[in-house]
Design an enzyme around this catalytic site. Structure first.
Site, PDB file in Angstrom:
ATOM      1  N   GLY A 169       0.840  -1.198   0.000  1.00 11.50           N
ATOM      2  CA  GLY A 169       0.000   0.000   0.000  1.00 11.50           C
ATOM      3  C   GLY A 169       0.866   1.234   0.000  1.00 11.50           C
TER       4      GLY A 169
ATOM      5  N   CYS B  60       5.183  -6.424   1.693  1.00 10.70           N
ATOM      6  CA  CYS B  60       5.602  -5.037   1.517  1.00 10.70           C
ATOM      7  C   CYS B  60       5.039  -4.162   2.638  1.00 10.70           C
ATOM      8  CB  CYS B  60       5.203  -4.554   0.125  1.00 10.70           C
ATOM      9  SG  CYS B  60       6.064  -3.043  -0.314  1.00 10.70           S
TER      10      CYS B  60
ATOM     11  N   HIS C  47       7.680  -8.310  -3.364  1.00  9.57           N
ATOM     12  CA  HIS C  47       6.371  -8.676  -3.927  1.00  9.57           C
ATOM     13  C   HIS C  47       6.430 -10.068  -4.558  1.00  9.57           C
ATOM     14  CE1 HIS C  47       4.256  -4.851  -3.417  1.00  9.57           C
ATOM     15  NE2 HIS C  47       5.458  -4.301  -3.575  1.00  9.57           N
TER      16      HIS C  47
ATOM     17  N   GLU D  44       4.005 -11.719  -5.568  1.00 11.52           N
ATOM     18  CA  GLU D  44       2.876 -11.895  -6.501  1.00 11.52           C
ATOM     19  C   GLU D  44       3.220 -11.505  -7.936  1.00 11.52           C
ATOM     20  OE1 GLU D  44       3.193  -9.689  -4.141  1.00 11.52           O
ATOM     21  OE2 GLU D  44       2.263  -7.764  -4.566  1.00 11.52           O
TER      22      GLU D  44
ATOM     23  N   SER E  34     -24.002 -11.331 -25.433  1.00 14.21           N
ATOM     24  CA  SER E  34     -23.342 -10.434 -26.383  1.00 14.21           C
ATOM     25  C   SER E  34     -22.370 -11.192 -27.272  1.00 14.21           C
ATOM     26  CB  SER E  34     -22.575  -9.365 -25.611  1.00 14.21           C
ATOM     27  OG  SER E  34     -21.472  -9.961 -24.951  1.00 14.21           O
ATOM     28  N   GLY E  35     -22.070 -12.445 -26.888  1.00  8.42           N
ATOM     29  CA  GLY E  35     -21.039 -13.175 -27.617  1.00  8.42           C
ATOM     30  C   GLY E  35     -19.665 -12.937 -26.991  1.00  8.42           C
ATOM     31  N   GLY E  36     -19.603 -12.078 -25.978  1.00  5.21           N
ATOM     32  CA  GLY E  36     -18.362 -11.880 -25.221  1.00  5.21           C
ATOM     33  C   GLY E  36     -18.167 -13.055 -24.269  1.00  5.21           C
ATOM     34  N   VAL E  37     -16.956 -13.123 -23.680  1.00  2.69           N
ATOM     35  CA  VAL E  37     -16.624 -14.282 -22.851  1.00  2.69           C
ATOM     36  C   VAL E  37     -17.577 -14.415 -21.663  1.00  2.69           C
ATOM     37  CG1 VAL E  37     -14.758 -15.429 -21.604  1.00  2.69           C
ATOM     38  CG2 VAL E  37     -14.217 -13.828 -23.413  1.00  2.69           C
TER      39      VAL E  37
ATOM     40  N   SER F 209     -20.653 -13.168 -20.822  1.00  2.00           N
ATOM     41  CA  SER F 209     -22.062 -13.512 -21.003  1.00  2.00           C
ATOM     42  C   SER F 209     -22.199 -14.901 -21.623  1.00  2.00           C
ATOM     43  CB  SER F 209     -22.803 -12.446 -21.811  1.00  2.00           C
ATOM     44  OG  SER F 209     -22.376 -12.423 -23.144  1.00  2.00           O
ATOM     45  N   SER F 210     -21.252 -15.312 -22.465  1.00  2.00           N
ATOM     46  CA  SER F 210     -21.337 -16.648 -23.066  1.00  2.00           C
ATOM     47  C   SER F 210     -21.165 -17.729 -22.003  1.00  2.00           C
ATOM     48  CB  SER F 210     -20.260 -16.836 -24.131  1.00  2.00           C
ATOM     49  OG  SER F 210     -20.405 -15.869 -25.133  1.00  2.00           O
TER      50      SER F 210
ATOM     51  N   LYS G  72     -11.061 -13.067 -14.459  1.00  2.00           N
ATOM     52  CA  LYS G  72     -11.247 -13.331 -15.889  1.00  2.00           C
ATOM     53  C   LYS G  72     -10.617 -14.666 -16.318  1.00  2.00           C
ATOM     54  CE  LYS G  72     -12.755 -11.299 -19.709  1.00  2.00           C
ATOM     55  NZ  LYS G  72     -14.014 -10.545 -19.779  1.00  2.00           N
TER      56      LYS G  72
END
Ligand code: XMP
Length: 524
Positions: A55, A82, A169, A171, A223-226, A228-229, A370
């Site tokens: 932070g 950190c 870090h 990550e 919509s055909g997007g990832v 919503s599909s 995602k």
């Protein structure tokens, strides 16, 4: 059975979502909460472990972000990263001071003592440092387990209390052994079983959705997007024909996209989904005729979309549930979870209409990042081409055509964009075939946009006065900031020559190399 979870406490650092994603990569479920979250609430959540993130504060300052000392006495393992590491030391009686120089970038690190945290990590390795303050005195009961040239306490532990602190870090990818360290913490020290897996997510959620929905009717804007599909297929597996998906072709999709979406989800596709395609291209063009202002265009497209969606909903009758493709970063960024500031709220034409008469919203992907949505998509058998699709804005080519939108301009930008994407994909695939990985220049998002500028050119012996197309290609992690992707000249050369030869109405190509900020990714 209660799901095992780790809590990531967010102190406002830039890598906070990354910490959570890395933990999930260790097959451990975790959630992000602000440092202001009440300690009682944390106790109620009964986490297997707690991670304090980095932070921007200095923990010795008066108004610095802090945490209750009780957090370290719950008997739950805590790992500070950190700022989180410094805060742990500060709260427990150590000392944190400003260093003479900032330590920043890839740094050699020496592991001094064997520690469960460094199980399998070589004695000499590299880590990513980014700090001004440093731990000048360790808190009682802590032992230094790693150092760098400039940082005497790069990692610390108090095994008796199950407390761990890392100044760097783990990550970020620049700490090559970082994921191993996080794995050691969540799997070995916290004892999480590693039961967060996308195959079990699918199974678990299908039965949960069935239970929740009963015999209700569900409506989904596809919509055909990832997102919503994946949401649509998950629901269809759960409740079959109680689900109806409405797909609006607003005439602002990429070349052939509407047909591709229909081929996957429509009657001929591999899913047994009630799929309604609304062909509204002309209706949108009429509404958009002569409109140049970007915000007005977005508004018109959004409103028209919602009206059409509502019309379809009425035909179905009473809808009990409406599906939303919300994913976990939306939850965190909208301030419901973590501490980081909301950067933007996009107008998404797949969004929620105001007037559809429904009882509840279903957000089946609300807990997922995602990459996890993509894994679920593959689990569900959705074609890779769709699962790994680059993002496409809800208002579509409406925000990729500067000035007013006409059917002719849509045709031009669709054709140019299709060539651009085809060439990039071909080059990238060839590179991967040869080198086993995608090239460094591979953009995360790339498309053509119409500048609305016409200029003079010569073709054959003819003078031309045609449009210029802009090619955009960006590298980005979170789409909030972006850099221009450095596509090789010979690839650009080929794209340009193909576009000018093959797309009627274009005689010039510009490359947009603006980063974000100050530019945005889309041109409007
Ligand atoms: P900008 O242009 O704001 O875009 O830098 C960042 C990312 O968001 C996408 N984008 C949108 N997505 N509705 C969406 O669903 C929108 O109105 C919208 N505008 C931009 C853009 O493609 C990029 O990935």
């Amino acid at each position: 059975m209660e799901r095992q979870k780790v809590i990531v406490i967010d102190f406002g650092g830039q890598y906070n979502q990354l910490v959570a994603r890395r933990v999930r990569e260790c097959n451990v479920y975790c959630e992000i909460y602000s440092y202001k979250t009440d300690i009682e609430k944390i106790k109620e959540m009964n986490p297997m472990g707690i991670i304090l993130t980095g932070g921007p504060s200095s923990c010795y300052e008066e108004d610095a972000a802090t945490c209750s000392p009780e957090l370290f006495k719950l008997g739950i393992p805590v790992l500070g990263l950190c700022y989180g590491a410094q805060l742990m030391q500060h709260v427990l009686g150590g000392k944190v001071e400003r260093a003479k120089d900032r330590e920043y970038g890839k740094t050699d690190i020496i592991i001094d003592n064997s520690s469960a945290l460094f199980n399998g990590v070589p004695e000499k390795t590299t880590c990513w440092m980014s700090h001004f303050d440093y731990i000048s005195k360790t808190a009682p009961g802590f032992k230094v387990i790693a150092h760098t040239d400039n940082c005497p306490a790069a990692a610390l532990e108090n095994v008796n209390e199950n407390l761990y602190a890392i100044q760097f870090h783990p990550e970020v990818l620049h700490t090559p052994e970082g994921t191993k360290m996080l794995y050691n913490f969540v799997r070995n020290i916290c004892g999480c079983a590693g039961d967060w897996r996308m195959d079990s997510f699918v199974k678990e959620n299908i039965s949960k959705l069935r239970e929740r929905i009963g015999s209700g009717k569900v409506l989904c804007a596809l919509s055909g997007g990832v997102d919503s599909s994946v949401a649509a297929v998950l629901l269809s597996k759960a409740i079959g024909d109680q689900l109806t998906c409405v797909f609006v072709d607003h005439g602002l999709l990429r070349k052939n996209e509407a047909d591709e979406v229909e081929a996957i989800f429509g009657k001929e596709g591999s899913y047994d989904i009630n799929f309604v395609r609304v062909n509204a291209r002309d209706q949108f063009y009429v509404k958009l005729a002569g409109v140049e202002d970007p915000e007005s265009k977005r508004k018109i497209i959004g409103e028209e979309f919602i009206r059409l969606f509502e019309q379809e909903a009425k035909k179905i009758g009473k809808v009990d549930f409406l599906v939303q493709g919300t994913i976990y970063p939306d939850v965190v960024e909208s301030g419901l979870g973590g501490e980081s500031v909301v950067i933007k709220s996009h107008h998404n034409v797949g969004g929620l209409p105001d007037h559809v008469d429904f009882k509840e919203i279903i957000e089946p992907l609300r807990d997922l990042f995602k990459d996890e949505v993509r894994k679920v998509g593959l689990e569900l058998g959705i074609p890779e081409k769709l699962v790994f699709r680059q993002p496409f804005p809800g208002p579509g080519l409406g925000v990729r055509i500067i000035g007013d939108v006409t059917a002719e301009k849509v045709r031009i930008v669709q054709d140019a964009d299709a060539i651009y994407r085809e060439e990039i994909e071909k080059e990238a695939a060839a590179y991967k075939e040869k080198n086993g990985e995608l090239p460094d220049w591979m953009p995360d998002q790339y498309f053509a946009a119409l500048t609305n500028v016409r200029s003079v050119g010569v073709m054959g012996d003819e003078r031309t006065f045609d449009y210029a197309i802009a090619l955009r290609a960006v590298r980005t992690i979170d789409f909030m900031t972006a850099d221009c992707a450095r596509i090789p000249w010979d690839v650009l050369d080929k794209v340009t020559s193909r576009i000018i030869n093959e797309v009627r109405g274009i005689n010039r190509c510009f490359m947009d190399i603006t980063s974000k900020p100050p530019g945005t990714i889309e041109l409007l």
